[in-house]
Motif scaffolding. Structure first.
Motif, PDB file in Angstrom:
ATOM      1  N   ASN A  32       0.835   5.487   0.105  1.00 38.38           N
ATOM      2  CA  ASN A  32       0.046   6.667   0.442  1.00 38.38           C
ATOM      3  C   ASN A  32       0.031   7.632  -0.731  1.00 38.38           C
ATOM      4  O   ASN A  32       1.071   8.003  -1.268  1.00 38.38           O
ATOM      5  CB  ASN A  32       0.601   7.365   1.682  1.00 38.38           C
TER       6      ASN A  32
ATOM      7  N   VAL B 241      -5.313  -0.981  -7.062  1.00 36.86           N
ATOM      8  CA  VAL B 241      -6.574  -0.552  -6.473  1.00 36.86           C
ATOM      9  C   VAL B 241      -6.353   0.761  -5.733  1.00 36.86           C
ATOM     10  O   VAL B 241      -5.434   0.864  -4.918  1.00 36.86           O
ATOM     11  CB  VAL B 241      -7.116  -1.627  -5.480  1.00 36.86           C
ATOM     12  N   THR B 242      -7.199   1.738  -5.998  1.00 35.75           N
ATOM     13  CA  THR B 242      -7.112   3.019  -5.291  1.00 35.75           C
ATOM     14  C   THR B 242      -8.310   3.179  -4.380  1.00 35.75           C
ATOM     15  O   THR B 242      -9.392   2.635  -4.610  1.00 35.75           O
ATOM     16  CB  THR B 242      -7.073   4.197  -6.276  1.00 35.75           C
ATOM     17  N   GLN B 243      -8.135   3.964  -3.333  1.00 36.68           N
ATOM     18  CA  GLN B 243      -9.237   4.295  -2.436  1.00 36.68           C
ATOM     19  C   GLN B 243      -9.005   5.654  -1.863  1.00 36.68           C
ATOM     20  O   GLN B 243      -7.938   6.088  -1.606  1.00 36.68           O
ATOM     21  CB  GLN B 243      -9.330   3.254  -1.323  1.00 36.68           C
TER      22      GLN B 243
ATOM     23  N   VAL C 246      -5.142  10.638  -6.837  1.00 42.20           N
ATOM     24  CA  VAL C 246      -5.906   9.512  -7.373  1.00 42.20           C
ATOM     25  C   VAL C 246      -6.124   9.703  -8.869  1.00 42.20           C
ATOM     26  O   VAL C 246      -6.056   8.748  -9.661  1.00 42.20           O
ATOM     27  CB  VAL C 246      -7.253   9.356  -6.619  1.00 42.20           C
TER      28      VAL C 246
ATOM     29  N   GLN D 109       0.854  -1.181   0.000  1.00 38.69           N
ATOM     30  CA  GLN D 109       0.000   0.000   0.000  1.00 38.69           C
ATOM     31  C   GLN D 109       0.887   1.227   0.000  1.00 38.69           C
ATOM     32  O   GLN D 109       1.849   1.315   0.763  1.00 38.69           O
ATOM     33  CB  GLN D 109      -0.910   0.006   1.219  1.00 38.69           C
TER      34      GLN D 109
ATOM     35  N   THR E 109      -5.081   6.924 -11.795  1.00 40.18           N
ATOM     36  CA  THR E 109      -6.179   6.236 -12.482  1.00 40.18           C
ATOM     37  C   THR E 109      -6.273   6.615 -13.948  1.00 40.18           C
ATOM     38  O   THR E 109      -6.953   5.919 -14.711  1.00 40.18           O
ATOM     39  CB  THR E 109      -7.530   6.512 -11.789  1.00 40.18           C
TER      40      THR E 109
ATOM     41  N   ASP F 212      -5.226  11.891   1.638  1.00 40.38           N
ATOM     42  CA  ASP F 212      -5.672  10.769   2.472  1.00 40.38           C
ATOM     43  C   ASP F 212      -6.194   9.587   1.656  1.00 40.38           C
ATOM     44  O   ASP F 212      -7.100   8.869   2.095  1.00 40.38           O
ATOM     45  CB  ASP F 212      -6.742  11.229   3.479  1.00 40.38           C
ATOM     46  N   HIS F 213      -5.664   9.379   0.499  1.00 41.12           N
ATOM     47  CA  HIS F 213      -6.006   8.222  -0.326  1.00 41.12           C
ATOM     48  C   HIS F 213      -4.812   7.275  -0.338  1.00 41.12           C
ATOM     49  O   HIS F 213      -3.698   7.646   0.050  1.00 41.12           O
ATOM     50  CB  HIS F 213      -6.340   8.651  -1.762  1.00 41.12           C
ATOM     51  N   TYR F 214      -5.070   6.060  -0.785  1.00 44.07           N
ATOM     52  CA  TYR F 214      -3.954   5.125  -0.899  1.00 44.07           C
ATOM     53  C   TYR F 214      -4.123   4.264  -2.155  1.00 44.07           C
ATOM     54  O   TYR F 214      -5.189   4.174  -2.734  1.00 44.07           O
ATOM     55  CB  TYR F 214      -3.788   4.258   0.354  1.00 44.07           C
ATOM     56  N   LEU F 215      -3.039   3.663  -2.516  1.00 48.32           N
ATOM     57  CA  LEU F 215      -2.980   2.783  -3.686  1.00 48.32           C
ATOM     58  C   LEU F 215      -2.449   1.442  -3.215  1.00 48.32           C
ATOM     59  O   LEU F 215      -1.398   1.368  -2.566  1.00 48.32           O
ATOM     60  CB  LEU F 215      -2.048   3.376  -4.751  1.00 48.32           C
ATOM     61  N   ARG F 216      -3.178   0.396  -3.527  1.00 50.13           N
ATOM     62  CA  ARG F 216      -2.680  -0.956  -3.269  1.00 50.13           C
ATOM     63  C   ARG F 216      -2.176  -1.468  -4.617  1.00 50.13           C
ATOM     64  O   ARG F 216      -2.939  -1.607  -5.573  1.00 50.13           O
ATOM     65  CB  ARG F 216      -3.776  -1.855  -2.731  1.00 50.13           C
TER      66      ARG F 216
END
Length: 148
Positions: free
Chosen positions: A69, A146-148, A109, A67, A113, A73-77
């Protein structure tokens, strides 16, 4: 009537001797040119040094997902797999994971993406890994993104 041969004069004798000498010089010149052409062709097709050959692909080594940062405050797996060159049995994944973290940390993000930007990031990561692994790694694949 009988025809008698005229005796050769000194000028005629000298002219007769020069003709064979000029013919020999011309023949030697033609042979030398042909030898140079044949030698150059032999060098070009047989002896010329070739550039470094492209590495042949070997096994693919998948690494664990990590993961990273992102901004806001988003993260990328992200999971990656390394395309190793032929003859390389395995590579230490810590360099690759560190380079992946450095490449993606702090991006937005939207940046990760966007397909065009993601291809550019992947190309940059692959280039960085080729340098880090000194010819042992020739490519990188995303196995998870995967992003969130």
């Amino acid at each position: 009537m009988t025809v008698t041969a005229m005796p050769e004069t000194a000028a005629g004798a000298a002219a007769g001797e020069e003709a064979p000498k000029k013919g020999k010089k011309k023949l030697i010149l033609i042979v030398l040119v042909l030898l140079l052409v044949v030698g150059g062709a032999a060098y070009w097709f047989v002896l010329r040094p070739t550039g470094p050959s492209k590495p042949q692909p070997g096994t693919v080594s998948a690494l664990d997902s990590i993961q990273v940062n992102l901004a806001g405050d988003h993260y990328l797996r992200v999971g990656i797999a390394l395309q190793l060159t032929a003859g390389t049995k395995e590579a230490d994944g810590s360099k690759a994971l560190d380079a992946t973290i450095n490449e993606f940390s702090g991006l937005t993000v939207a940046e990760v993406t966007d397909p065009a930007k993601r291809r550019a990031l992947k190309k940059e990561l692959a280039h960085r890994l080729e340098e880090l692994y000194e010819g042992e790694v020739m490519g990188v694949y995303f196995t998870e993104f995967v992003t969130q």
